[in-house]
Design an enzyme around this catalytic site. Sequence first.
Site, PDB file in Angstrom:
ATOM      1  N   ILE A   1       5.350   1.610   7.827  1.00  0.00           N
ATOM      2  CA  ILE A   1       5.787   2.978   8.141  1.00  0.00           C
ATOM      3  C   ILE A   1       4.579   3.892   8.250  1.00  0.00           C
ATOM      4  CG2 ILE A   1       7.219   4.899   7.342  1.00  0.00           C
ATOM      5  CD1 ILE A   1       8.706   2.700   5.620  1.00  0.00           C
TER       6      ILE A   1
ATOM      7  N   PRO B   1       0.846  -1.201   0.000  1.00  0.00           N
ATOM      8  CA  PRO B   1       0.000   0.000   0.000  1.00  0.00           C
ATOM      9  C   PRO B   1       0.883   1.254   0.000  1.00  0.00           C
ATOM     10  CG  PRO B   1       0.040  -0.974   2.188  1.00  0.00           C
ATOM     11  CD  PRO B   1       0.846  -1.881   1.312  1.00  0.00           C
TER      12      PRO B   1
ATOM     13  N   ASP C   1       5.913   2.157   2.395  1.00  0.00           N
ATOM     14  CA  ASP C   1       4.986   1.052   2.632  1.00  0.00           C
ATOM     15  C   ASP C   1       4.211   1.337   3.913  1.00  0.00           C
ATOM     16  OD1 ASP C   1       3.726  -1.361   3.175  1.00  0.00           O
ATOM     17  OD2 ASP C   1       5.420  -2.593   2.532  1.00  0.00           O
ATOM     18  N   HIS C   2       2.908   1.625   3.751  1.00  0.00           N
ATOM     19  CA  HIS C   2       2.104   2.030   4.906  1.00  0.00           C
ATOM     20  C   HIS C   2       1.808   0.871   5.846  1.00  0.00           C
ATOM     21  CE1 HIS C   2       0.238   5.058   7.091  1.00  0.00           C
ATOM     22  NE2 HIS C   2      -0.718   5.458   6.277  1.00  0.00           N
ATOM     23  N   ARG C   3       2.122  -0.367   5.454  1.00  0.00           N
ATOM     24  CA  ARG C   3       1.978  -1.484   6.378  1.00  0.00           C
ATOM     25  C   ARG C   3       2.972  -1.383   7.520  1.00  0.00           C
ATOM     26  NH1 ARG C   3       3.026  -6.623   2.795  1.00  0.00           N
ATOM     27  NH2 ARG C   3       4.773  -5.255   2.193  1.00  0.00           N
TER      28      ARG C   3
END
Length: 433
Positions: free
Chosen positions: A406, A226, A402-404
């Site tokens: 960070i 994401p 990577d929003h998973r």
Amino acid sequence: MVEFKLPDVGEGMHEGEIVKVLVRMGESVQQDQPLLEVQTDKVNAELSAPVTGIIREIFISEGETVEVGTTLLVIDAGGEAKKEETKLPEKVVTPEKTVHFAPARADHRRSLATPYVRQLAREMKLDIELVTGTGAAGRVTEEDLRQFASRLQKSAPAKFPTTATGNERLLEASTVAVESEQVVQPKTETTIRVAPSSQGDIERLPLKGIRKKIAEHMVKSVTIIPHVTSVDELEMDQLRALREKLKPHADKRNIKLTFLPFFIKALVIALKEYPTLNASIDDRTNEILLKRFYHIGIATDTPEGLIVPVIKDADYKSIFQLAEEIDQLARLAREGKLTMEHITGGTFTISNVGPIGGLQATPIINHPEVAIISLHKMEKRWVVREDEGVIRWMMNLSLSFDHRLIDGVTAVRFTNRIKELLEDPNLLFAEMV
């Protein structure tokens, strides 16, 4: 009999594309003689014979994509060429099949050339085996190819087109339209009625080689990760002044000093303080892998597409060492001479599109990494400093993450730290280890 299978010539390689088959059935080969050229994940690899013998079977063709472990050909390590001709069953050796193979050279030797020159020959639609080499040990050079092509064009230009022209494609489309509409004028070959088209001319090209690998990698990245992109601006005046002071010293060492080495040093310092940006996620075990080494990938534009050579252990190298390695890797990338060692193992990637232009972008993360930073054009802008309008050299930078793993707050703090180090180069040098 020795079954020659596609080996894993790269880190995590699953398949390869057969670029060129260099031998024929029934041909005698020596150990270490090149058999095939294979396109792996962004590099060309030449596969050599493991033993001396005779080629009995060839199971693949040029342009075919095969998986690692697939049997490519069979080598008889004990026979002789003359014995082979009498032992082959009739259903294998027939007059109909032998006409499919071009006659081999009288001396049965393959032209010497680098992978880059061979690739250039394919692009120019030239048979490199017909070119006389003038390089060391008879090696075919780039200039040999160009002179050979020039002689062909002068002698018979109509017989050696390098690409289909728009008129040729129009003629093909016209012929199809005539056949479908049953419009025939037998007495005149030059008069052809063209069916009107609302879409215009379309040229279909195969998606293969490096471009295919790039496409697959991009789809994988955006499917799994994401993406979120944060954009900020950076004042470059002090860094420009420092670079101008260091350039004479770099010139004495024949080093091309750009801004990129300074960005790499600032980036490494920030990565040590924010380790989740120098990490990856193991999707199989649901584990976060924090990496304590700093291998920085440099996105590089080449005629074949985007390639990311990697600078290993960037935290241990000086500004001049980084500049020298960046220049060397970029040259190897453009010449098609990178090896798997050059393009694997990266932990973070920089994409420097500033020399071309652009204000901002949303770069796609180089999976399995978790972040990528893009540098944009440098230009003079009117900005406010201490309540006064002044002109400064400014540059935008875009960080995709990577929003998973960070959070947005962490990403902004990370870019703030990079800004702090680059806007005050004295602080950057004080923080270097």
